[in-house]
Design an enzyme around this catalytic site. Structure first.
Site, PDB file in Angstrom:
ATOM      1  N   ASN A   1       0.602  -1.036   0.320  1.00 46.61           N
ATOM      2  CA  ASN A   1      -0.411   0.154  -0.219  1.00 46.61           C
ATOM      3  C   ASN A   1       0.871   1.426  -0.111  1.00 46.61           C
ATOM      4  O   ASN A   1       2.073   1.013   0.143  1.00 46.61           O
ATOM      5  CB  ASN A   1      -0.785   0.008   1.105  1.00 46.61           C
ATOM      6  CG  ASN A   1      -2.003  -1.174   0.854  1.00 46.61           C
ATOM      7  OD1 ASN A   1      -2.907  -1.371   0.227  1.00 46.61           O
ATOM      8  ND2 ASN A   1      -1.800  -1.820   2.500  1.00 46.61           N
TER       9      ASN A   1
ATOM     10  N   CYS B   1      -5.718  -7.761  -4.021  1.00 49.00           N
ATOM     11  CA  CYS B   1      -6.137  -6.246  -5.083  1.00 49.00           C
ATOM     12  C   CYS B   1      -6.229  -6.522  -6.400  1.00 49.00           C
ATOM     13  O   CYS B   1      -5.265  -7.426  -6.998  1.00 49.00           O
ATOM     14  CB  CYS B   1      -4.909  -5.594  -4.859  1.00 49.00           C
ATOM     15  SG  CYS B   1      -5.203  -4.079  -5.920  1.00 49.00           S
TER      16      CYS B   1
ATOM     17  N   ASN C   1      -7.898  -5.485  -9.008  1.00 45.68           N
ATOM     18  CA  ASN C   1      -7.257  -4.288 -10.357  1.00 45.68           C
ATOM     19  C   ASN C   1      -5.647  -4.897 -10.721  1.00 45.68           C
ATOM     20  O   ASN C   1      -5.056  -4.686 -11.717  1.00 45.68           O
ATOM     21  CB  ASN C   1      -7.416  -3.040 -10.078  1.00 45.68           C
ATOM     22  CG  ASN C   1      -8.835  -2.348  -9.542  1.00 45.68           C
ATOM     23  OD1 ASN C   1      -9.880  -3.069 -10.794  1.00 45.68           O
ATOM     24  ND2 ASN C   1      -9.128  -2.000  -9.512  1.00 45.68           N
TER      25      ASN C   1
ATOM     26  N   ASN D   1      -8.851 -10.057   1.515  1.00 42.77           N
ATOM     27  CA  ASN D   1      -8.181  -9.158   2.314  1.00 42.77           C
ATOM     28  C   ASN D   1     -10.450  -8.666   3.337  1.00 42.77           C
ATOM     29  O   ASN D   1     -10.782  -9.048   2.734  1.00 42.77           O
ATOM     30  CB  ASN D   1      -8.122  -7.957   1.943  1.00 42.77           C
ATOM     31  CG  ASN D   1      -8.535  -8.244   0.253  1.00 42.77           C
ATOM     32  OD1 ASN D   1      -9.325  -7.990   0.120  1.00 42.77           O
ATOM     33  ND2 ASN D   1      -7.995  -6.540   0.012  1.00 42.77           N
TER      34      ASN D   1
ATOM     35  N   HIS E   1     -13.417  -7.002   4.124  1.00 45.20           N
ATOM     36  CA  HIS E   1     -14.382  -5.354   3.463  1.00 45.20           C
ATOM     37  C   HIS E   1     -15.490  -5.575   4.700  1.00 45.20           C
ATOM     38  O   HIS E   1     -16.336  -6.601   4.844  1.00 45.20           O
ATOM     39  CB  HIS E   1     -14.582  -6.134   2.113  1.00 45.20           C
ATOM     40  CG  HIS E   1     -13.590  -6.235   1.192  1.00 45.20           C
ATOM     41  ND1 HIS E   1     -13.060  -4.897   1.231  1.00 45.20           N
ATOM     42  CD2 HIS E   1     -12.737  -6.506   0.573  1.00 45.20           C
ATOM     43  CE1 HIS E   1     -12.217  -5.205  -0.645  1.00 45.20           C
ATOM     44  NE2 HIS E   1     -11.987  -6.540   0.054  1.00 45.20           N
TER      45      HIS E   1
ATOM     46  N   ASN F   1     -11.485  -2.328   4.357  1.00 41.80           N
ATOM     47  CA  ASN F   1     -11.664  -1.824   3.328  1.00 41.80           C
ATOM     48  C   ASN F   1     -13.200  -1.601   3.155  1.00 41.80           C
ATOM     49  O   ASN F   1     -13.750  -2.450   3.151  1.00 41.80           O
ATOM     50  CB  ASN F   1     -11.176  -2.048   1.510  1.00 41.80           C
ATOM     51  CG  ASN F   1      -9.688  -2.517   1.710  1.00 41.80           C
ATOM     52  OD1 ASN F   1      -8.948  -2.310   1.119  1.00 41.80           O
ATOM     53  ND2 ASN F   1      -9.979  -3.730   1.806  1.00 41.80           N
TER      54      ASN F   1
ATOM     55  N   GLU G   1      -9.858   2.492   0.827  1.00 38.79           N
ATOM     56  CA  GLU G   1      -8.918   1.335   0.907  1.00 38.79           C
ATOM     57  C   GLU G   1      -8.301   1.550   2.429  1.00 38.79           C
ATOM     58  O   GLU G   1      -7.661   2.490   3.032  1.00 38.79           O
ATOM     59  CB  GLU G   1      -8.216   1.616   0.017  1.00 38.79           C
ATOM     60  CG  GLU G   1      -8.968   0.492  -1.166  1.00 38.79           C
ATOM     61  CD  GLU G   1      -7.627   0.111  -1.932  1.00 38.79           C
ATOM     62  OE1 GLU G   1      -7.328  -0.862  -1.960  1.00 38.79           O
ATOM     63  OE2 GLU G   1      -8.334   0.673  -3.852  1.00 38.79           O
TER      64      GLU G   1
ATOM     65  N   CYS H   1     -11.211  -0.090  -6.659  1.00 37.05           N
ATOM     66  CA  CYS H   1     -10.873  -0.763  -5.688  1.00 37.05           C
ATOM     67  C   CYS H   1     -11.354  -2.204  -6.757  1.00 37.05           C
ATOM     68  O   CYS H   1     -13.014  -2.934  -5.849  1.00 37.05           O
ATOM     69  CB  CYS H   1     -10.660  -0.236  -4.580  1.00 37.05           C
ATOM     70  SG  CYS H   1     -10.513  -1.884  -3.014  1.00 37.05           S
TER      71      CYS H   1
ATOM     72  N   GLY I   1     -12.272  -4.898  -3.399  1.00 37.25           N
ATOM     73  CA  GLY I   1     -13.665  -3.968  -2.935  1.00 37.25           C
ATOM     74  C   GLY I   1     -14.764  -4.363  -3.733  1.00 37.25           C
ATOM     75  O   GLY I   1     -16.187  -4.203  -3.226  1.00 37.25           O
TER      76      GLY I   1
END
Length: 284
Positions: free
Chosen positions: A74, A83, A85, A167, A169, A200, A218, A227, A230
């Site tokens: 990050n 991640c 993307n 991760n 959320h 996130n 994030e 995201c 996300g």
């Protein structure tokens, strides 16, 4: 302190983005050590470094059939578990490099992901099966998964869904995403003890059965233009509630993504663009 790539020399990098979520991509397949937190935050600084939401390091594969692995750092120097993307950008980078073809596997920090290059040049990545059990997110204070949770924040009760896509959320459904209290509620959710690893925080507006709009605050970055994990999190939370279908468009400030989740026990597939911006050298 762990040495960092390019600490004593010019550092070659690729600048990329996925729907506006931007990255500095480093090729560390020669087993160069990854960046330490201080180095990563300097590189990600938009005034004194190259500038990005995250740094992606491409490294040797960890599993037998993968063509490479990647890690995510990050902007504040902390590491990230996933991640979406970034996964697409890593995929596009490997295809351009000649290390991969149209169908291949890559290793992320949380697993192995199947990748497909689509006819329009976009990439589709299998993001794994979402996990809703509080202990797996992690979400403290709740013994069992719920469709909706309630959390008191500065005198108001916030309703949200929670899921792990590798991760943590939190997903808050809102009537109008443009007016969502992203900058206020996002940090409060992240700092709450209920999220021991932070989270996130997504703010999702249902437009129709096949379309939602989304903004995401994030971990380690703040609000981003897009995201990927996300988008997956918002989609699966709303799919479980029956608010949207199993194949949806996700409109984010930086562009549009597509999320498909055919069944509760199936992997989520994230599709969207991966764009090269420029190549460069940074002299730290």
């Amino acid at each position: 302190m762990t040495s960092s790539p390019g600490a004593d020399a010019r550092l070659r990098f690729s600048k990329m983005h996925g729907a506006g979520n931007d990255f500095v991509v480093l090729d560390l397949r020669d087993c160069t050590p990854p960046p330490d937190p201080q180095f990563a935050s300097r590189l990600a600084d938009r005034h004194f470094g190259v500038g990005c939401d995250q740094i992606l390091t491409i490294e040797p594969p960890r599993s037998e059939q993968a063509v490479a692995s990647y890690r995510i750092w990050n902007a504040d120097g902390s590491d990230a578990g996933q991640c979406g993307n970034g996964a697409r950008c890593v995929a596009a980078w490997l295809v351009r490099d000649g290390a991969a073809a149209a169908h291949f596997l890559i290793d992320s920090p949380v697993g192995v992901h199947a990748v497909e290059q689509l006819a329009d040049g976009d990439f589709a990545v299998a993001m794994g099966v979402p996990r809703f059990e509080p202990a797996q997110i992690p979400l403290a204070g709740f013994a069992h998964a719920r469709e909706e949770y309630f959390l008191p924040l500065q005198g108001e009760s916030v309703r949200f869904g929670a899921v792990s896509m590798g991760n943590p959320h939190a997903v808050i459904e809102v009537g109008l995403v443009d007016a969502a209290p992203v900058e206020r509620v996002g940090p409060l959710m992240q700092q709450n003890p209920s999220f021991p690893q932070s989270a996130n925080v997504g703010f999702a507006q249902v437009v129709d059965h096949g379309h939602i709009r989304l903004r995401v605050y994030e971990r380690g970055v703040g609000e981003t233009l897009a995201c990927g994990s996300g988008a997956c999190a918002a989609a699966v939370v709303l799919m479980q509630r029956g608010r949207i279908g199993r194949d949806v468009r996700i409109g984010l400030p930086g562009g549009e993504l597509r999320v498909r989740w055919p069944a509760d026990d199936a992997e989520v597939t994230l599709s969207g663009p991966a764009t090269f911006v420029f190549e460069g050298e940074w002299n730290p």
